[in-house]
Write a protein that holds these residues in place. Structure first.
Motif, PDB file in Angstrom:
ATOM      1  N   PRO A  70      -1.315   7.123  -7.156  1.00 13.01           N
ATOM      2  CA  PRO A  70      -1.759   6.677  -8.481  1.00 13.01           C
ATOM      3  C   PRO A  70      -1.431   7.663  -9.605  1.00 13.01           C
ATOM      4  O   PRO A  70      -1.414   7.281 -10.767  1.00 13.01           O
ATOM      5  N   LYS A  79      -1.387  -0.686 -11.733  1.00 15.64           N
ATOM      6  CA  LYS A  79      -1.817  -1.922 -12.392  1.00 15.64           C
ATOM      7  C   LYS A  79      -0.639  -2.597 -13.102  1.00 15.64           C
ATOM      8  O   LYS A  79      -0.433  -3.804 -12.961  1.00 15.64           O
ATOM      9  N   GLU A  90       0.839  -1.204   0.000  1.00 18.40           N
ATOM     10  CA  GLU A  90       0.000   0.000   0.000  1.00 18.40           C
ATOM     11  C   GLU A  90       0.871   1.250   0.000  1.00 18.40           C
ATOM     12  O   GLU A  90       2.047   1.190   0.324  1.00 18.40           O
ATOM     13  N   ASP A 110      -6.295  -3.307  -6.491  1.00 16.92           N
ATOM     14  CA  ASP A 110      -7.591  -2.715  -6.200  1.00 16.92           C
ATOM     15  C   ASP A 110      -7.390  -1.450  -5.383  1.00 16.92           C
ATOM     16  O   ASP A 110      -6.727  -1.485  -4.335  1.00 16.92           O
ATOM     17  N   ASP A 111      -7.924  -0.343  -5.850  1.00 18.01           N
ATOM     18  CA  ASP A 111      -7.851   0.943  -5.139  1.00 18.01           C
ATOM     19  C   ASP A 111      -6.428   1.337  -4.766  1.00 18.01           C
ATOM     20  O   ASP A 111      -6.159   1.789  -3.655  1.00 18.01           O
ATOM     21  N   GLY A 112      -5.480   1.125  -5.681  1.00 18.52           N
ATOM     22  CA  GLY A 112      -4.102   1.527  -5.427  1.00 18.52           C
ATOM     23  C   GLY A 112      -3.344   0.604  -4.498  1.00 18.52           C
ATOM     24  O   GLY A 112      -2.248   0.924  -4.051  1.00 18.52           O
ATOM     25  N   THR A 113      -3.904  -0.558  -4.191  1.00 20.82           N
ATOM     26  CA  THR A 113      -3.259  -1.554  -3.343  1.00 20.82           C
ATOM     27  C   THR A 113      -2.991  -2.798  -4.175  1.00 20.82           C
ATOM     28  O   THR A 113      -3.844  -3.241  -4.935  1.00 20.82           O
ATOM     29  N   THR A 130      -4.074  -9.396  -7.163  1.00 19.79           N
ATOM     30  CA  THR A 130      -4.991  -8.389  -7.687  1.00 19.79           C
ATOM     31  C   THR A 130      -4.487  -6.990  -7.362  1.00 19.79           C
ATOM     32  O   THR A 130      -3.661  -6.806  -6.472  1.00 19.79           O
TER      33      THR A 130
END
Length: 96
Positions: free
Chosen positions: A47, A53, A43, A70-73, A68
């Protein structure tokens, strides 16, 4: 904003990307999920400065694991804390 106001004026774009990475402080931890399976969680990404990604894809490929973004994590299946830390430091990120 003029060139005189821009602290990165005159610095090539690839170097400013390195500076953006160095200014981010990431956190890496391992969580236990369903059936006590480990998941490495990264984390703290900005972004606007990093393609999270694409970086997630590179990390998963390097670790040989699924995961995965997701939301910058970034989440990577398995306990890869040490290897992920080395991977990110080699690419100029700072780890907390």
């Amino acid at each position: 904003m003029t060139d005189n106001d821009d602290p990165f004026a005159g610095i090539p774009d690839d170097l400013t990307a390195d500076l953006d990475r160095a200014e981010q402080i990431l956190a890496i931890r391992v969580e236990r999920r369903t059936y006590n399976k480990p998941v490495t969680v990264i984390e703290g990404f900005d972004p606007d400065a990093v393609d999270v990604k694409a970086l997630g894809t590179d990390i998963k490929r390097a670790m040989g694991a699924g995961g995965t973004v997701d939301d910058g994590t970034i989440e990577v299946q398995g306990d890869h804390e040490t290897r992920v830390r080395e991977f990110l430091v080699e690419r100029g990120f700072e780890i907390a």
